[in-house]
Write an enzyme that holds these catalytic residues in place. Structure first.
Site, PDB file in Angstrom:
ATOM      1  N   SER A  15      -1.627  -3.137  -1.024  1.00 43.39           N
ATOM      2  CA  SER A  15      -0.990  -2.900  -2.323  1.00 43.39           C
ATOM      3  C   SER A  15       0.374  -3.572  -2.441  1.00 43.39           C
ATOM      4  CB  SER A  15      -0.852  -1.401  -2.569  1.00 43.39           C
ATOM      5  OG  SER A  15      -0.151  -0.773  -1.506  1.00 43.39           O
ATOM      6  N   TYR A  16       1.097  -3.717  -1.335  1.00 45.81           N
ATOM      7  CA  TYR A  16       2.377  -4.416  -1.401  1.00 45.81           C
ATOM      8  C   TYR A  16       2.157  -5.866  -1.830  1.00 45.81           C
ATOM      9  CZ  TYR A  16       5.387  -0.852   0.815  1.00 45.81           C
ATOM     10  OH  TYR A  16       6.114   0.268   1.091  1.00 45.81           O
TER      11      TYR A  16
END
Length: 367
Positions: A153-154
């Site tokens: 997700s980063y």
């Protein structure tokens, strides 16, 4: 030009796009698609390009006063850019031909980029079409520099536009913009084509909080269509990244091991190391000895095991003679984590891109 936020109903203009069911390699793209440049993982037949990963973009050139964008996607959001300026954000546009009109007569550039992620769905792009009296021109040249970003997700840019850390699922979707993730920002600053092959919540061997056991990021990495079991993306022969940046491990280690999971803290680290080494073997075999592979890590509030283990993995590779695998750590200094669920905000992604750019400048890249 003023940016317009557009929501198009799924049924609107339903007759404007017909998508055949068959799929073929990207090399077979014809007609309008033959005039489109993309570096993303796509599958084509002659009339549509299908894809799943976040941040996939399509670029074209046209002459005239307007352009149409043929889409079939009821799950994702897109930005439309003309001559480098965002002119519209399409929110789950559905099956439609979205048109930009009223431009000055002349030659223009158009770019469509998928902002959101939807691993459960397949999107389709049917090309650019000229306004009456205009013409779609030959495809823009591919960039010589290529970077592949692999992560979670980063790397996606999860909820990076949010003004609150508390988000519903719908708010996450509306506030995720992969085009403003640190990878996309870094690549554009370097004038590089790029892929964002990232999947929120997935780890190298263990997903967030032990979810979806029996799968991990590696389950999906080789696919073009994430929701199609066994799908394999076929490199059309044009994707040879000089730089690959891998960031996997936050989901492996950020949550406590639940009862019933097949790990202890020690065996999880061992499995992570073994899997990461195998994944690096795959990347090295796929892209050759000259590609630089960056193993990245960052701060976690509950443990240092992610950063320490990632660094040890790189040290092992270096000791075996591969000095083109490098370790890069970016700290939490200066980051506000104001994105959804304590993810990096757009402010943070810009800082991370600055730091990554400085690190890339130290690498022995030949591009």
């Amino acid at each position: 030009m003023r940016t317009v936020r557009v929501t198009v109903a799924l049924a609107a203009l339903a007759g404007s796009l017909v998508l055949p069911p068959g799929l073929a390699s990207a090399d077979t793209a014809s007609g309008a698609l033959a005039k489109v440049h993309t570096a993303g993982r796509v599958k084509a037949d002659g009339d549509s390009l299908r894809y799943s990963w976040p941040g996939v973009y399509f670029e074209g050139r046209f002459r005239g006063t307007g352009v149409g964008i043929v889409l079939d996607d009821a799950d994702n959001d897109y930005d439309v850019e003309v001559d480098g300026a965002t002119v519209a954000t399409l929110v789950t546009p559905g099956r439609t031909t979205y048109r930009v009109n009223g431009l000055t007569s002349g030659v223009h550039r158009v770019r469509l980029v998928k902002r959101t992620e939807s691993p459960w769905a397949t999107s389709a792009f049917g090309g650019f079409v000229a306004a009456p009296g205009g013409a779609i021109l030959g495809r823009p040249a591919a960039r010589h520099r290529q970077i592949e970003f692999i992560g979670d997700s980063y790397t996606v840019g999860y909820g990076n536009l949010s003004g609150s850390r508390d988000c519903t699922g719908g708010e996450v979707a509306r506030t995720t913009d992969a085009d403003l993730s640190f990878g996309a920002l870094t690549a554009r600053r370097l004038n590089a084509d790029y892929q964002i092959n990232a999947f929120s919540g997935r780890g190298m061997v263990r997903n967030y909080s032990g979810s979806d056991p029996g799968t991990d990021f590696r389950t999906y990495y080789d696919r073009a269509l994430l929701n199609v079991d066994g799908d394999v993306w076929r490199n059309p022969g044009t994707w040879h990244p000089q730089l690959v940046v891998v960031g996997l491990g936050i989901n492996d280690f950020s949550t406590a091991i639940n009862p019933g999971e097949p790990w202890t803290p020690e065996t999880l680290v061992a499995a992570y190391r073994t899997a990461y080494q195998g994944f690096l073997d795959k990347l090295r075999a796929r892209y050759g000895p000259r590609t630089i592979i960056v193993v990245s890590a960052t701060n976690m509030s509950n443990t240092t095991v992610f950063a320490e283990t990632a660094q040890q993995i790189v040290q092992e590779r270096n000791s075996r003679g591969d000095d083109r695998i490098r370790y890069w750590y970016y700290s939490e200094s200066g980051l506000d984590y104001l994105g959804c669920h304590w993810h990096p905000s757009v402010h943070d992604h810009r800082i991370i891109a600055d730091r990554l750019g400085e690190f890339v400048a130290t690498l022995p890249l030949r591009w």
